[in-house]
Design a protein around this motif. Sequence first.
Motif, PDB file in Angstrom:
ATOM      1  N   GLY A 103       0.831  -1.187   0.000  1.00 21.72           N
ATOM      2  CA  GLY A 103       0.000   0.000   0.000  1.00 21.72           C
ATOM      3  C   GLY A 103       0.872   1.245   0.000  1.00 21.72           C
ATOM      4  N   ASN A 104       0.326   2.335  -0.512  1.00 26.92           N
ATOM      5  CA  ASN A 104       1.075   3.585  -0.510  1.00 26.92           C
ATOM      6  C   ASN A 104       0.140   4.721  -0.147  1.00 26.92           C
ATOM      7  N   GLY A 105       0.710   5.827   0.212  1.00 21.34           N
ATOM      8  CA  GLY A 105      -0.080   6.981   0.593  1.00 21.34           C
ATOM      9  C   GLY A 105       0.777   8.220   0.714  1.00 21.34           C
ATOM     10  N   ASN A 135       8.030   3.317   5.660  1.00 24.52           N
ATOM     11  CA  ASN A 135       7.052   2.252   5.862  1.00 24.52           C
ATOM     12  C   ASN A 135       6.281   2.497   7.151  1.00 24.52           C
ATOM     13  N   GLU A 136       4.952   2.352   7.091  1.00 18.84           N
ATOM     14  CA  GLU A 136       4.109   2.567   8.252  1.00 18.84           C
ATOM     15  C   GLU A 136       2.950   1.584   8.222  1.00 18.84           C
ATOM     16  N   THR A 137       2.671   0.951   9.343  1.00 18.97           N
ATOM     17  CA  THR A 137       1.559   0.007   9.427  1.00 18.97           C
ATOM     18  C   THR A 137       0.299   0.744   9.866  1.00 18.97           C
ATOM     19  N   LEU A 158       0.740  -2.811   5.764  1.00 21.42           N
ATOM     20  CA  LEU A 158       1.950  -2.015   5.601  1.00 21.42           C
ATOM     21  C   LEU A 158       1.787  -1.069   4.420  1.00 21.42           C
ATOM     22  N   TYR A 159       2.089   0.213   4.671  1.00 17.84           N
ATOM     23  CA  TYR A 159       2.011   1.244   3.638  1.00 17.84           C
ATOM     24  C   TYR A 159       3.372   1.934   3.506  1.00 17.84           C
TER      25      TYR A 159
END
Length: 937
Positions: free
Chosen positions: A709-711, A759-761, A766-767
Amino acid sequence: MKRNTITCTMTLLAVAIASSLVPVHAATTASQPSDISQPANGTSNAQTSDAQPSNATTNSKDKKKKQEADASTLSTVVVTPLHASLGSAAEMKQDSDNIVDSIVSEDIGKMPDNSVADAMQRITGVQIAQGFQGETDTVVVRGLPNVETTLNGREIFSSTGRSFAFQDLPATAVKSVQVYKTSDASQPDGGIAGLVNMQLFRPLDFQGPEVAGTITGTNSAEAARTDGNASLLLSDRWHTDAGDFGALLNASINTQHYDYKAVWGDFPTLLETTSGTPIRSSTGSLIEVPNGFGADYNIGYRRRPEVNYALQWKPNEQTEIYAEGMMDYDYDSYNQPFFFTYPNGTATPTSYTVGNNCYADALPGAYYGQRVCDATSATWSGNSYAATSTQTHQEHGHDIQSSIGAKWHNDAWSLSTDLSETASSYTEDTLIVDTFLKGPITTVWNGTAGNQQNWSLAGNPQNNAQNYYLNGLYQTWFDERGNELAWRADGVYTFESGFFQNLQFGVRTADRTSSYIGSVQNSIAPPGGTGELSLNPNPANQVLARFPANYFCAMPGSPALAGGWLTGCYNYLVGNANAIRALYGTNQGLAPVDPGRYYNIDEKTYAAYLQSAYSATLFGLPLDGLIGARVEQVHRDLDAYSFNTATGIYTPLQLSTHAPVYLPNVSAVLHFTDTLQARFNAAKTVTYPDFGDLNPSISLNPGTVNRLGNGSSGNAYLNPIRSTNYDLSLEWYFSPGSYASAGAFYRNINGYIQSYVTNETIGGQLYQISSPQSAGSGYLQGVELAYQQFFDFLPGIWNGLGTQLNFTYIDGSTKSPEYIGGPMVTTPLQNVSKDNYNAVLMYEKYNWSVRLAYDFRSRYIDGFNAQNVASVNDEIVPANQVDLSIGYNIGTHSTVVLQMTNLLGADLHEYWGDGTTRPRDIRFQDRTVSLGFRFKL
């Protein structure tokens, strides 16, 4: 290079040249008031509506102009259009109180390139870059993108950006473009890199009626299409009992079919088995391979009409009233088909080779610090995911600026006022359908010969429509808008004598709004699901079972990817969008607004400045310049949503910020002779964060079978970037239109904003989140060299030769986190190429006008990625092009022009980190040939 080296070098160079070449002036006459009928002589150009170069109103400059006028009257040299335009640019540079470089149209509609963005690449210290839609969309000054943009001296921008999109303005509309690398108090702030002013034609620029136009056909090699461009200018002026009236209308349209291809390798990762166990080489080293391989093309058609007008009334010699405006529009429809495969970890490699480029694993975790070597080839067979994706984009936007104003002067006073309104928008609607290939799949990676990822699928299953099955549906849209109402008033009071030549003052107030709304729907599954990827897909979702055979279009191969592939046709998806949505069971039309993709910002600016031109002598030499200060207060109100990563809930957020800014400046020009001068400038400058970077919410795109995932998110409390700037130059104007200059610059930058990926959950997934961060202290320094000359002294046919040469060396770094939350390290600045130069050979004689140009920009960091085994740096080696323009005058009123770009077929290369063993992508640059006709009646 040490920071002091440049300054010391330039100081010694100035002293050496002055001592050996320059006769010392015994005295100087007291400065006289400037000719205030020309606003440029009273105030710096960026704040005046005429946007002419600033002038410190010195006697030495007036005397120099008279000498040049006399010399040109007596000279036997024929001043040709190209010669005259370069001479005008040189005169702007010499007479300005700032360090400025310009391009000036040779005649109506005769800029050297099709767009302002392309034309600017010829200016010393300016670098450009192409985007994925086949045109120049990035302009940086001395490596920094933080420029203030003005049109006829008024601030202009595109949609929610701080700066104007230069590609939106056709070069045929422009009279001149000035790049100010230093600043003074009269200029609107907002650019630590400088200010770019675009000046349009006005009716009183001409002596009488003017009719001029251009018609051009341009063939693009990649698109294999020929498109037309045209422009027409109508202007006239009338002398009546009520004064002089003038009216001008200038219209143009640029069209282009484009086909911009890229072949890429995904981020560096460890070669693994299907169980996730790293594979080691025969020497025990870990092995790096691309996470996947792919290609994406951008195939589209773009139209850019533009209209600008101007009305002028001079009831007497002291007064002028005007109204003018500009409107440009952008209509762009393009298909972005993707073809990709992700075999690593889903299929065990059947073969691989390893090279000797080795390093320590940079990814924190179980293998951090262990030796990793780059693979040079590999083959995978098995249940890997390979797919194509059709991404249809429909975009449109506009920029509109209208203004009214008045100017008045007498012997002592010069006053002006201007009211302007700017409105800009940009809208995009995107529909995406993914289709995957039935397995098993064999991916063949043949290595990186040619500094590109060379890969294919064995047997070319991607060319058989029977092998494709439906995967996810994605749709996104956004609408971004910017508006500004601005008013300013400026004045100059000229003293009769004394150290201070005049007093310049002014105020400006502006109300700027920036809004963004949008939405995204990700990976909506086809009816009944996809089945087992990829060995046992759902037969009901075979593409040919859902759509007719004309759903597919064939994409060609490339030097890095043989065989081509099939993907959904743009026209089919756009024409059947609602039917496709119905098949996937989602809403018709646009999706509801996503709170993570919403913000509304209102920014009110109040500014005032006070500065004075001065004139004196130093060691018997004339010295003049400016000293002043600008004070600005910005009140910002933000309306957005905050996002709780633990609960996944958006909450409305309103906040206000305000802070004063104080920007002093001083400049000095020391005249050794009327043709040799040294210049010093010092000023504090500021750049405010982009509006999108201030949005504190998070916009998320959930992961897919092949991607995390991305954001993206912003930070409402980002501080402005602040810089203290120092510039020193030595300039020799040895003949009309010819000069040589050497300069050095230093920027002490604090809080430079750069984007990072981490990276952040969120919600258990995970995004990779991209967000802007303010760096610590940093610097930018460099040297600029420039030389311009027509060789009029050569005999016969040879005296039509001329050349332009310039070189810019840039070095800079900033203290910033290695990654978000990581340790502070010293890193190079984004966009900074150390070595940059232009070489232009010109010839103008016997009705011929020829220009051969080469532009070079060295490797630079384009951005910072999420941590991986190799490097967070994303580095680009630009496509350095050779361009040719040949014109022939048919009589005195028309010209035939042949233009060719990228003659040698240069391509852009991008890398994961340093070296050349990990190519990220190769972007195949277009080559164009244009044949045009220009006329002037």
